[in-house]
Design an enzyme around this catalytic site. Structure first.
Site, mmCIF file in Angstrom:
data_model
loop_
_atom_site.group_PDB
_atom_site.id
_atom_site.type_symbol
_atom_site.label_atom_id
_atom_site.label_comp_id
_atom_site.label_asym_id
_atom_site.label_seq_id
_atom_site.Cartn_x
_atom_site.Cartn_y
_atom_site.Cartn_z
ATOM 1 N N CYS A 141 0.846 -1.281 -0.131
ATOM 2 C CA CYS A 141 -0.162 0.037 0.192
ATOM 3 C C CYS A 141 0.843 1.484 0.047
ATOM 4 C CB CYS A 141 -1.014 -0.204 1.453
ATOM 5 S SG CYS A 141 -0.064 -0.492 2.673
ATOM 6 N N HIS A 221 -2.542 5.547 6.343
ATOM 7 C CA HIS A 221 -1.363 6.024 6.605
ATOM 8 C C HIS A 221 -1.025 7.583 5.928
ATOM 9 C CE1 HIS A 221 0.151 1.888 6.708
ATOM 10 N NE2 HIS A 221 -0.426 1.600 5.646
HETATM 11 P P1 NAD Z 1 -5.407 -10.650 5.957
HETATM 12 O O1 NAD Z 1 -4.891 -11.229 7.262
HETATM 13 O O2 NAD Z 1 -6.259 -9.751 6.168
HETATM 14 O O3 NAD Z 1 -6.082 -11.863 5.140
HETATM 15 C C1 NAD Z 1 -5.404 -12.841 4.593
HETATM 16 C C2 NAD Z 1 -6.373 -14.112 4.355
HETATM 17 O O4 NAD Z 1 -5.652 -15.306 4.102
HETATM 18 C C3 NAD Z 1 -7.404 -14.621 5.643
HETATM 19 O O5 NAD Z 1 -8.568 -14.547 5.257
HETATM 20 C C4 NAD Z 1 -6.675 -15.612 6.184
HETATM 21 O O6 NAD Z 1 -7.472 -16.347 6.787
HETATM 22 C C5 NAD Z 1 -5.985 -16.290 5.127
HETATM 23 N N1 NAD Z 1 -5.027 -17.344 5.139
HETATM 24 C C6 NAD Z 1 -4.314 -17.254 6.294
HETATM 25 N N2 NAD Z 1 -3.628 -18.500 6.142
HETATM 26 C C7 NAD Z 1 -3.586 -18.980 4.885
HETATM 27 C C8 NAD Z 1 -3.231 -19.907 4.091
HETATM 28 N N3 NAD Z 1 -2.217 -20.810 4.364
HETATM 29 N N4 NAD Z 1 -3.750 -20.109 2.856
HETATM 30 C C9 NAD Z 1 -4.783 -19.508 2.280
HETATM 31 N N5 NAD Z 1 -5.384 -18.453 3.111
HETATM 32 C C10 NAD Z 1 -4.758 -18.453 4.221
HETATM 33 O O7 NAD Z 1 -4.109 -10.129 5.194
HETATM 34 P P2 NAD Z 1 -4.261 -8.815 4.300
HETATM 35 O O8 NAD Z 1 -3.988 -7.539 5.161
HETATM 36 O O9 NAD Z 1 -5.358 -9.017 3.307
HETATM 37 O O10 NAD Z 1 -2.794 -9.085 3.547
HETATM 38 C C11 NAD Z 1 -2.707 -9.882 2.399
HETATM 39 C C12 NAD Z 1 -1.654 -9.486 1.533
HETATM 40 O O11 NAD Z 1 -1.609 -8.102 1.142
HETATM 41 C C13 NAD Z 1 -0.226 -9.444 2.326
HETATM 42 O O12 NAD Z 1 0.889 -9.798 1.537
HETATM 43 C C14 NAD Z 1 -0.018 -7.793 2.930
HETATM 44 O O13 NAD Z 1 1.155 -7.703 2.981
HETATM 45 C C15 NAD Z 1 -0.539 -7.463 1.617
HETATM 46 N N6 NAD Z 1 -1.307 -6.208 1.863
HETATM 47 C C16 NAD Z 1 -1.883 -5.467 2.885
HETATM 48 C C17 NAD Z 1 -2.362 -4.477 3.034
HETATM 49 C C18 NAD Z 1 -3.101 -4.088 4.229
HETATM 50 O O14 NAD Z 1 -3.127 -3.030 4.912
HETATM 51 N N7 NAD Z 1 -3.999 -4.987 5.153
HETATM 52 C C19 NAD Z 1 -2.199 -3.415 2.099
HETATM 53 C C20 NAD Z 1 -1.499 -3.831 1.094
HETATM 54 C C21 NAD Z 1 -1.133 -5.132 0.837
#
Ligand code: NAD
Length: 343
Positions: A141, A221
């Protein structure tokens, strides 16, 4: 033309937003999403007509809770062209061999290391480089936000160097284990922060140094950015560049949008689901030009800013749109993205 068949692995903060955005695209079909746990998120998906898949070992857990699953991750991979991995940071890389075995194209998120994919991606900076690749990493992000404003400015005058301070939200609103503490935490104390090198995964030529602190908020942020250009430039040039760029909104403190809380309130007022703001918000009054130096402050809604880039990444991988403009037009219209001065 056949629609691009897309699956999403992980239905958390990013996964659910990307899945819902895919459903709005006329050239894409959301085949299903992978959930590991039979929780409220799974019920929400099922009730909204999204087909659920899970890991083989979890199928019975879903059945015990009466939640219907269409099959396993492998079943989903067998019926799609592109998988969007939205599993927690670092987990995506462990799925890469599974995706490769199934022969699908792959999109990873910014929580993965850059070498997980052939190209780190930002639509406004390097769409063409991603055309036809097998794998793309949509940067985080904060990196997506920095790249949107830097590449927009770079169209007007070459950006030679950037120094940016990132004021990070402590956690996403739903994250009860990482809740904000009453402190400002250098992130990390040893300078510089990792954000500069992450920007360089897309713009290797850019001299950029970043620092970051974590503050007790969950909303957004904020970045304070200083750029040095190859030539002198006027305030009007910068205003025009930001005002006419896709996915950037210019917000006015004068009109009461003084803080991230006001931005959230405005997104609620205009009916944005989950108060999402996939646009990068730049404070109009903050934009300052001194010869070849430009400064500004920008707000980043971490939960939604990468969603449009994920949609464009699907089109780049499959070459469904040959230019960034073509993809941006479709993505931004379907997602109802704003640009220019708001309100
Ligand atoms: P999150 O924890 O909200 O979601 C992850 C999902 O994956 C959850 O539903 C979880 O239950 C599931 N999960 C956990 N282990 C798993 C597995 N082994 N197999 C399949 N599913 C599984 O995470 P998020 O915030 O959505 O982040 C996901 C990615 O996006 C990360 O790489 C993060 O760095 C990136 N990201 C996050 C944000 C943010 O601010 N949240 C912003 C940009 C990028």
């Amino acid at each position: 033309m056949a629609r691009i068949r897309v699956g999403v692995n992980g239905f958390g903060t990013i996964g659910k937003r990307v899945a819902e955005a895919v459903r709005l695209q006329p050239d894409m079909e959301l085949v299903g999403v992978v959930k590991t746990r039979p929780d409220y998120g799974a019920i929400y998906a099922a009730r909204n007509g999204i087909k659920l898949y899970t890991l083989r070992e979890n199928i019975n857990k879903f059945r015990e809770k009466g939640i219907e699953v269409a099959g396993t991750l492998e079943d989903l991979l067998g019926s799609i062209d592109v998988i969007v991995d939205a599993t927690p940071g670092g987990v995506g890389a462990s799925y890469k061999p599974v995706y490769e075995k199934a022969g699908v194209k792959m999109i990873f998120q910014g929580g993965e290391k850059a070498d997980v994919a052939e190209v780190s991606f930002s639509t406004l900076c390097n769409y063409e480089q991603a055309l036809g690749k097998r794998s793309i990493r949509v940067v985080s992000c904060n990196t997506t936000a920095l790249l949107r404003s830097i590449c927009t400015l770079n169209r007007v005058a070459r950006v030679k160097s950037v120094r940016a301070t990132i004021v990070r939200r402590a956690a996403d609103p739903k994250e009860i284990k990482r809740g904000p503490v009453n402190a400002i935490v250098p992130n990390p104390a040893k300078l510089p922060s990792h954000h500069g090198p992450d920007v360089q995964t897309v713009l290797p030529w850019l001299d950029i140094v970043t620092s970051a602190v974590v503050v007790p908020t969950t909303l957004m942020h904020v970045h304070i950015v200083y750029a040095r250009l190859g030539t002198s430039i006027t305030l009007n040039d910068v205003l025009n560049a930001f005002e006419n760029a896709p996915r950037i909104i210019l917000v006015s403190s004068d009109l009461g949008l003084k803080s991230t809380a006001d931005l959230v309130e405005y997104m609620r007022d205009i009916g944005r689901k989950r108060y999402d703001m996939p646009e990068l918000a730049i404070w109009l009054e903050s934009i300052t030009v001194r010869g070849d130096e430009v400064m500004w402050m920008q707000a980043v809604h971490q939960e939604s800013i990468v969603v449009p880039e994920n949609i464009d990444a699907i089109r780049a991988l499959t070459e469904a749109a040959k230019t960034p403009e073509e993809s941006i037009k479709l993505t931004d219209e379907t997602l109802g993205l704003l640009r220019g001065r708001i309100p």
